[in-house]
Design a protein around this motif. Structure first.
Motif, short mmCIF file in Angstrom:
data_model
loop_
_atom_site.label_atom_id
_atom_site.label_comp_id
_atom_site.label_asym_id
_atom_site.label_seq_id
_atom_site.Cartn_x
_atom_site.Cartn_y
_atom_site.Cartn_z
N UNK A 19 0.78 -1.09 -0.10
CA UNK A 19 -0.03 0.01 -0.15
C UNK A 19 1.17 1.30 0.00
N UNK A 20 1.92 1.27 0.70
CA UNK A 20 2.71 2.43 0.83
C UNK A 20 3.51 2.40 -0.36
N UNK A 21 4.01 1.22 -1.15
CA UNK A 21 4.59 1.39 -2.50
C UNK A 21 3.44 2.03 -3.57
N UNK A 22 2.36 1.54 -3.51
CA UNK A 22 1.45 2.27 -4.41
C UNK A 22 1.21 3.74 -4.27
N UNK A 23 1.27 4.14 -2.91
CA UNK A 23 1.34 5.46 -2.70
C UNK A 23 2.30 6.37 -2.97
N UNK A 24 3.63 5.64 -2.69
CA UNK A 24 4.72 6.32 -3.33
C UNK A 24 4.91 6.76 -4.65
N UNK A 25 4.47 5.76 -5.42
CA UNK A 25 4.60 5.94 -6.70
C UNK A 25 3.33 6.46 -7.73
N UNK A 26 2.39 7.04 -6.76
CA UNK A 26 1.06 7.56 -7.22
C UNK A 26 0.44 6.47 -8.24
N UNK A 27 0.49 5.29 -7.74
CA UNK A 27 -0.29 4.40 -8.66
C UNK A 27 -1.78 4.16 -8.46
N UNK A 28 -2.65 4.31 -9.22
CA UNK A 28 -4.02 4.60 -9.11
C UNK A 28 -4.73 3.61 -9.91
N UNK A 29 -4.97 2.23 -9.75
CA UNK A 29 -5.46 1.46 -10.71
C UNK A 29 -6.91 1.65 -10.78
N UNK A 30 -7.58 1.02 -11.86
CA UNK A 30 -9.05 1.01 -12.00
C UNK A 30 -9.45 -0.13 -11.59
N UNK A 31 -10.06 -0.05 -10.20
CA UNK A 31 -10.60 -1.28 -9.65
C UNK A 31 -12.01 -1.83 -10.15
N UNK A 32 -12.17 -2.85 -9.85
CA UNK A 32 -13.64 -3.44 -10.20
C UNK A 32 -13.55 -3.33 -11.85
N UNK A 33 -12.53 -3.52 -12.58
CA UNK A 33 -12.50 -3.59 -14.06
C UNK A 33 -11.79 -4.86 -14.37
N UNK A 34 -12.74 -5.95 -14.91
CA UNK A 34 -12.36 -7.15 -15.19
C UNK A 34 -11.96 -7.17 -16.88
N UNK A 35 -11.01 -7.71 -17.00
CA UNK A 35 -10.56 -7.96 -18.54
C UNK A 35 -11.06 -9.12 -19.03
N UNK A 36 -11.94 -8.89 -20.12
CA UNK A 36 -12.86 -10.08 -20.83
C UNK A 36 -12.27 -10.55 -22.00
N UNK A 37 -11.38 -9.76 -22.61
CA UNK A 37 -10.79 -9.92 -23.95
C UNK A 37 -9.51 -8.80 -24.29
N UNK A 38 -8.50 -9.30 -24.55
CA UNK A 38 -7.43 -8.49 -25.17
C UNK A 38 -6.86 -9.02 -26.38
N UNK A 39 -6.85 -8.30 -27.33
CA UNK A 39 -6.34 -8.72 -28.62
C UNK A 39 -5.69 -7.72 -29.51
N UNK A 40 -4.53 -8.05 -30.25
CA UNK A 40 -3.74 -6.87 -30.84
C UNK A 40 -4.46 -6.75 -32.38
N UNK A 41 -4.57 -5.38 -32.85
CA UNK A 41 -5.12 -5.09 -33.99
C UNK A 41 -4.01 -4.70 -35.06
N UNK A 42 -3.76 -5.46 -35.75
CA UNK A 42 -2.49 -5.29 -36.52
C UNK A 42 -2.55 -3.88 -37.46
N UNK A 43 -3.87 -3.60 -37.80
CA UNK A 43 -4.15 -2.28 -38.62
C UNK A 43 -3.64 -1.30 -37.95
#
Length: 431
Positions: free
Chosen positions: A111-135
């Motif tokens: 928790x202190x690590x996240x605060x030190x580097x000002x890391x602010x994740x988007x919580x409750x965001x579940x990734x359903x699909x990730x794909x690379x678009x070559x175009x």
């Protein structure tokens, strides 16, 4: 990085910024890297990138950082390795922390690590699909938002994608014959739900799985006055946590700098035999390959004993073979023994969830969701794909992955980011 890059990312020109009125939003462009997972690996990678001035967007399916440590671990858990092997980049543990920090201390550190580097994740965001678009040369990441009623699903796009969802993303729950009949199915559960043995005093509990988690839960149950038994299905190595007042892991690492692995294993096992005795006498047989060979080849971690073996020798913890089937009141084992139990705890580990959401045309990942190339070569894929913390090398491996990834992205960031021609703006939901 371009001087107009903001901490909140980019929005495609002409798109509305009102996220509350639309169910399906136009894509949001991240001028940097998308990191999937806010565990130690994701936080380490994000911190390394931010130190180099690269924008990051962290997507986390749960409601907090390090959800495994905060919500799915038992109370008495300590780091199994000395703290110097578990610290994240650019941030050592506090000097007053013990050699093996507690679960609560490690969460505080994160928790202190996240605060030190000002890391602010988007919580409750579940990734359903990730794909690379070559175009477009971008990764398209589709998420389901569970932050509240009416939250829209969203799509993010970025040049770089970092898979940091962890080796322990989903619990492994084996199927046993008779599971539904055992105590009505209500007294069998995964170890991720176990906190302590308070409610099991005087009760007989079967722990299925003899890794570090299973062994420590059995110890915890015994300390709370329960009568635990542990299933040991296959050969496994047990080593003392310390050798001659030094961490066994530290000793092994030092020896491996100068000696071949087979000789290190011989020395470790010779010491283990002198310190712990012949574990086969108590139903725990050793594999034919040594502990460090197994760790290097298969990522299989030896058990570092913190007191369970002593209780096994005294009979306070019983060792049993594989379960043949569960009965309404207990279990039948493959050797024909029939025992009664009040509860069954499945210390059967976790698995990667990468195959469920990452479209991997390059076959960089195996069917089990791990890089096909062993550590230290499995941190970089194709088309801006990176992997942190899936090399089966623990927190030390995750930190090394993070530093490599950050440097590699930074080296190519100036030319690749500026070529996207995106319009910067402030999103009303912080990224």
């Amino acid at each position: 990085m371009p001087p107009h890059v903001t901490a909140t990312g980019y929005w495609v020109k002409g798109a509305t910024q009102d996220l509350s009125t639309r169910k399906k939003q136009p894509p949001s462009y991240c001028n940097g890297a998308i990191i999937v997972g806010a565990g130690p690996s994701g936080l380490a990678t994000a911190a390394c990138l931010k130190k180099l001035g690269v924008h990051v967007l962290i997507l986390e399916k749960s409601s907090c950082i390090a959800s495994l440590w905060q919500t799915k671990t038992y109370d008495r858990l300590h780091l199994h390795l000395p703290k110097q092997f578990c610290e994240l980049p650019h941030s050592p543990f506090p000097v007053d922390f013990p050699t093996y920090p507690t679960r609560h201390q490690f969460v505080e550190y994160l928790q202190e690590y996240a605060a030190r580097f000002k890391l602010q994740p988007l919580f409750n965001h579940s990734v359903d699909l990730a794909n690379f678009d070559s175009r477009s040369g971008l990764w398209h990441v589709h998420v389901t938002c569970a932050g509240g009623k009416g939250d829209p699903d969203r799509e993010f796009r970025a040049r770089w994608l970092v898979v940091a969802s962890g080796e322990n993303a989903e619990p492994v729950i084996p199927s046993f014959k008779g599971s539904k009949e055992f105590r009505g199915g209500s007294k069998i559960f995964h170890s991720s739900r176990y906190r302590n043995g308070t409610e099991y005093e005087g009760k007989k509990v079967l722990v299925v799985g003899c890794g570090n988690t299973g062994m420590e839960i059995a110890l915890d149950l015994a300390n709370f006055g329960a009568y635990p038994s542990i299933v040991v299905r296959s050969p496994t190595h047990i080593l003392p946590r310390e050798m001659m007042f030094k961490s066994t892991f530290l000793v092994a690492m030092k020896l491996m700098e100068k000696l071949p692995v087979w000789l290190v294993d011989w020395l470790l096992l010779a010491y283990a035999y002198s310190a712990l005795g012949n574990t086969a006498k108590f139903g725990i047989h050793r594999p034919s390959e040594g502990p460090m060979v197994l760790k290097e080849k298969h990522g299989k971690t030896p058990i570092l004993d913190v007191g369970t073996l002593k209780l096994i020798k005294s009979g306070q913890v019983k060792v049993l073979p594989a379960v043949e089937r569960l009965t309404p009141t207990g279990a039948l084992f493959e050797d024909g023994r029939l025992e009664e139990f009040d509860a069954v705890i499945l210390a059967t580990g976790y698995k990667s969830n990468v195959p469920s959401w990452l479209k991997d045309d390059s076959k960089f990942f195996s069917d089990e969701g791990f890089p096909r190339q062993p550590f230290p070569h499995g941190w970089k894929g194709e088309n801006g794909l990176y992997v942190a913390g899936l090399g089966r090398k623990g927190l030390l491996g995750a930190s090394k992955d993070a530093t490599r990834i950050a440097k590699d992205i930074y080296d190519g960031s100036l030319t690749e980011i500026t070529s996207l021609r995106l319009v910067p703006c402030q999103l009303n939901q912080r990224i």
